[in-house]
Design a protein around this motif. Structure first.
Motif, PDB file in Angstrom:
ATOM      1  N   ALA A  50       0.834  -1.210   0.000  1.00 27.17           N
ATOM      2  CA  ALA A  50       0.000   0.000   0.000  1.00 27.17           C
ATOM      3  C   ALA A  50       0.860   1.248   0.000  1.00 27.17           C
ATOM      4  CB  ALA A  50      -0.935  -0.021   1.217  1.00 27.17           C
ATOM      5  N   ILE A  51       1.977   1.254   0.730  1.00 22.99           N
ATOM      6  CA  ILE A  51       2.881   2.417   0.763  1.00 22.99           C
ATOM      7  C   ILE A  51       3.488   2.647  -0.605  1.00 22.99           C
ATOM      8  CG2 ILE A  51       5.051   3.267   1.719  1.00 22.99           C
ATOM      9  CD1 ILE A  51       4.304   1.909   4.352  1.00 22.99           C
ATOM     10  N   GLY A  58      -1.770   5.975   1.816  1.00 23.35           N
ATOM     11  CA  GLY A  58      -2.437   4.798   1.285  1.00 23.35           C
ATOM     12  C   GLY A  58      -2.612   3.680   2.300  1.00 23.35           C
ATOM     13  N   VAL A  59      -2.023   3.834   3.496  1.00 22.39           N
ATOM     14  CA  VAL A  59      -2.158   2.796   4.531  1.00 22.39           C
ATOM     15  C   VAL A  59      -3.492   2.972   5.223  1.00 22.39           C
ATOM     16  CG1 VAL A  59      -1.190   1.833   6.627  1.00 22.39           C
ATOM     17  CG2 VAL A  59       0.329   2.715   4.841  1.00 22.39           C
ATOM     18  N   ASP A  63      -5.660  -1.846   8.196  1.00 21.79           N
ATOM     19  CA  ASP A  63      -4.426  -2.648   8.057  1.00 21.79           C
ATOM     20  C   ASP A  63      -3.553  -2.557   9.301  1.00 21.79           C
ATOM     21  OD1 ASP A  63      -5.191  -3.363   5.512  1.00 21.79           O
ATOM     22  OD2 ASP A  63      -4.070  -1.737   4.536  1.00 21.79           O
ATOM     23  N   LEU A  64      -3.743  -1.462  10.067  1.00 25.06           N
ATOM     24  CA  LEU A  64      -2.924  -1.278  11.261  1.00 25.06           C
ATOM     25  C   LEU A  64      -3.576  -1.856  12.518  1.00 25.06           C
ATOM     26  CD1 LEU A  64      -1.812   2.420  10.625  1.00 25.06           C
ATOM     27  CD2 LEU A  64      -0.474   0.343  10.236  1.00 25.06           C
ATOM     28  N   ALA A  65      -4.793  -2.309  12.378  1.00 21.46           N
ATOM     29  CA  ALA A  65      -5.481  -2.840  13.556  1.00 21.46           C
ATOM     30  C   ALA A  65      -4.925  -4.203  13.924  1.00 21.46           C
ATOM     31  CB  ALA A  65      -6.974  -2.949  13.276  1.00 21.46           C
ATOM     32  N   PRO A  66      -4.714  -4.481  15.225  1.00 19.53           N
ATOM     33  CA  PRO A  66      -4.229  -5.805  15.647  1.00 19.53           C
ATOM     34  C   PRO A  66      -5.231  -6.901  15.280  1.00 19.53           C
ATOM     35  CG  PRO A  66      -4.012  -4.191  17.421  1.00 19.53           C
ATOM     36  CD  PRO A  66      -4.856  -3.532  16.360  1.00 19.53           C
ATOM     37  N   GLY A  67      -4.730  -8.077  15.053  1.00 18.50           N
ATOM     38  CA  GLY A  67      -5.564  -9.227  14.709  1.00 18.50           C
ATOM     39  C   GLY A  67      -4.938 -10.043  13.610  1.00 18.50           C
ATOM     40  N   ALA A  68      -5.548 -11.194  13.334  1.00 19.21           N
ATOM     41  CA  ALA A  68      -5.063 -12.101  12.280  1.00 19.21           C
ATOM     42  C   ALA A  68      -3.591 -12.447  12.470  1.00 19.21           C
ATOM     43  CB  ALA A  68      -5.301 -11.489  10.899  1.00 19.21           C
ATOM     44  N   GLY A  69      -3.184 -12.711  13.733  1.00 21.11           N
ATOM     45  CA  GLY A  69      -1.827 -13.124  14.009  1.00 21.11           C
ATOM     46  C   GLY A  69      -0.857 -11.970  14.136  1.00 21.11           C
ATOM     47  N   GLY A  80      14.196   7.123  11.169  1.00 16.27           N
ATOM     48  CA  GLY A  80      13.919   6.401  12.392  1.00 16.27           C
ATOM     49  C   GLY A  80      12.703   6.895  13.133  1.00 16.27           C
ATOM     50  N   ARG A  81      11.862   7.626  12.464  1.00 17.21           N
ATOM     51  CA  ARG A  81      10.661   8.155  13.099  1.00 17.21           C
ATOM     52  C   ARG A  81       9.490   7.260  12.743  1.00 17.21           C
ATOM     53  NH1 ARG A  81       6.881  12.010  11.373  1.00 17.21           N
ATOM     54  NH2 ARG A  81       8.082  12.175   9.433  1.00 17.21           N
ATOM     55  N   VAL A  82       8.616   6.994  13.736  1.00 16.55           N
ATOM     56  CA  VAL A  82       7.427   6.189  13.517  1.00 16.55           C
ATOM     57  C   VAL A  82       6.360   7.085  12.909  1.00 16.55           C
ATOM     58  CG1 VAL A  82       5.639   4.769  14.568  1.00 16.55           C
ATOM     59  CG2 VAL A  82       7.978   4.668  15.457  1.00 16.55           C
ATOM     60  N   VAL A  83       6.005   6.776  11.643  1.00 16.18           N
ATOM     61  CA  VAL A  83       5.032   7.614  10.947  1.00 16.18           C
ATOM     62  C   VAL A  83       3.623   7.052  11.034  1.00 16.18           C
ATOM     63  CG1 VAL A  83       6.740   8.611   9.382  1.00 16.18           C
ATOM     64  CG2 VAL A  83       5.609   6.464   8.773  1.00 16.18           C
ATOM     65  N   ARG A  84       3.471   5.762  11.188  1.00 18.59           N
ATOM     66  CA  ARG A  84       2.155   5.144  11.404  1.00 18.59           C
ATOM     67  C   ARG A  84       2.353   3.954  12.341  1.00 18.59           C
ATOM     68  NH1 ARG A  84      -1.931   6.199   7.651  1.00 18.59           N
ATOM     69  NH2 ARG A  84      -3.234   5.117   9.186  1.00 18.59           N
ATOM     70  N   SER A  85       1.336   3.618  13.128  1.00 21.67           N
ATOM     71  CA  SER A  85       1.438   2.484  14.054  1.00 21.67           C
ATOM     72  C   SER A  85       0.049   2.026  14.423  1.00 21.67           C
ATOM     73  CB  SER A  85       2.229   2.854  15.309  1.00 21.67           C
ATOM     74  OG  SER A  85       1.551   3.862  16.052  1.00 21.67           O
TER      75      SER A  85
END
Length: 477
Positions: A50-51, A58-59, A63-69, A80-85
């Motif tokens: 998607a990126i 585009g993310v 897609d960022l939600a926990p689940g499916a392992g 080194g910066r967290v741009v999405r989580s």
């Protein structure tokens, strides 16, 4: 042996189960990791795709939600910066990693501040408009690792139990297998030299122990037969020596009681013949005893067998005992002249004693063997007794019994023939009597100091000669 077998079996089972358990835990750990890597990798590749298409916008939030392992997701830029989580994820990078586009890497035993347990992670590189990103997807491994520890604990508890069960089974099976051996051992301890008729029990199972028991019974049979033969030998020797000793002692006691000297005719006709008879018997017994212990010692040399035969026939002629027909063939061989002479003398004397009128002596070559046959025209020997006559102190019937013999002559003949690598046998002559055949190899092993060259057979025509006894000294039966 039972305890040793059980200990060895326990050690082998312990090693086998331990190695098998460790291999199983290793494979379980590897399979769990692969399952977690597949789930995190699938999610990380989806976000990276998607990126690359639409950049960070585009993310999608789903897609960022926990689940499916996947439990934690971070998108980290090149600085080194967290741009999405994912919701609740740390604001700083969990792993200091700068993954190249379109590549991936696996991580294990990752700890996250504020999260309990350990994680497995997959890092995937992505690129959009010359901007580089790393997608990091993590899955909690605590539950999987707990199942691995539980499996290890179960194995640690089961292995000793299985070892005990296996050792007990081996102990019982070995004991059952060795029970026939214990019975055999007990029976063998009960068997003594005076009770050789007993036999060990043979198990019904067709196995090595059954074979051992059968072999031991065969050995006991041979020992019993040897003991019986020894007892018969001693009894016969004692009986044969008792007769001349009784005669000699009786005459000497009579001379002692009457205080009179033994006259010369008594010495010549009774004492000296009986003493010589004992001397011959003792010599024969000593020869057979040496043959039983170490075999006969041969003094080998080249001899003319025809000369030896002719000399013995000449000796019989001088006695005038019987008519001798001689068929001589020149034969040279390697052998012990003295012992061959003794064998021929025993056979010829035996034939003369049992012949009605004529004895035939013939020689021939059969391959690599020299064959001498001495035949008489007496009553012959039944087929069933032709091997018995070579036994020591063998006596057949009254017609072939000699009052001056001890039944050792033909036994010595067979021992001498065997010592040369040959044989002795009895058959039927053309006239219906007995025919004793001595077969001797032309060449035998020559000791150091003797010529080992193969014997040379002299050539020439055989000689037929008939020698009649002196009428005045001829004896009839």
């Amino acid at each position: 042996m039972r305890v040793q077998s059980t200990i060895i079996a326990a050690v082998v089972v312990t090693l086998a189960l331990s190695v098998g358990g460790m291999a199983m835990l290793f494979m379980l750990h590897r399979a769990n990791n692969e399952a977690m890597y597949r789930s995190t990798g699938r999610q990380a590749y989806q976000i990276a795709a998607a990126i690359e298409r639409n950049g960070i916008p585009g993310v999608d939030a789903d897609d960022l939600a926990p689940g499916a392992g996947v439990d934690v997701i971070q998108v980290i830029d090149a600085s080194g910066r967290v741009v999405r989580s994912s919701p609740g994820a740390p604001s700083g990078p969990i792993i200091d990693v700068d993954q190249a586009p379109h590549t991936y890497r696996y991580f294990d035993n990752i700890g996250i501040s504020g999260f309990a347990g350990e994680f497995c992670a997959t890092a995937v590189g992505a690129e959009h408009d010359n901007a580089y990103y790393t997608v990091l997807a993590l899955d909690r491994a605590t539950g999987v690792r707990h199942s691995e520890w539980v499996t290890g604990i179960i194995l640690a508890a089961e292995i000793p139990l299985l070892v005990v069960v296996a050792a007990g089974a081996v102990y019982l099976l070995v004991g059952r297998s060795l029970r026939p051996v214990s019975r055999i051992t007990k029976r063998v301890n009960e068997i003594t030299a005076t009770a050789l008729g007993q036999r060990v029990p043979v198990p019904s199972a067709d196995d090595e122990i059954s074979t051992l028991a059968t072999t031991m019974n065969d050995m006991l049979s041979r020992l019993e037969n040897a003991r019986d033969a020894q007892l018969r030998f001693v009894a016969d020797a004692s009986h044969e020596l008792r007769s001349p000793l009784t005669t000699i002692v009786g005459i000497l006691d009579l001379a002692d009681d009457t205080d009179s000297a033994v006259d010369l005719p008594t010495v010549r006709t009774i004492l000296l013949p009986e003493a010589k008879r004992m001397q011959v018997m003792v010599d024969d017994l000593l020869m057979l005893a040496r043959a039983d212990e170490n075999g006969l010692t041969l003094n080998l040399d080249e001899i003319d067998l025809d000369d030896v035969v002719a000399a013995e026939v000449g000796r019989v002629r001088s006695l005038g005992s019987a008519r001798i027909r001689l068929h001589v063939k020149p034969i040279r061989m390697i052998g012990d002249s003295d012992k061959i002479t003794r064998a021929l003398r025993n056979v010829i004397d035996n034939a003369v004693r049992h012949a009605r009128s004529t004895v035939s002596v013939s020689m021939r070559i059969d391959g690599d063997d020299a064959v001498v046959t001495v035949a008489d025209d007496g009553s012959g020997i039944p087929v069933r007794d032709r091997d018995v006559v070579f036994q020591r102190f063998a006596r057949l019937d009254v017609d072939r019994r000699n009052q001056f013999g001890a039944g050792l002559g033909l036994a010595i003949v067979r021992e001498i023939a065997r010592a040369h690598g040959g044989s002795a046998s009895v058959g039927e002559s053309d006239t219906g009597g007995a025919a004793v055949t001595i077969t001797l190899p032309l060449s035998v092993s020559v000791p150091v100091g003797h010529d080992s060259t193969p014997p040379v057979l002299t050539t020439g025509e055989p000689t037929d000669e008939e020698i009649s006894p002196d009428p005045q000294t001829s004896q009839s039966r």
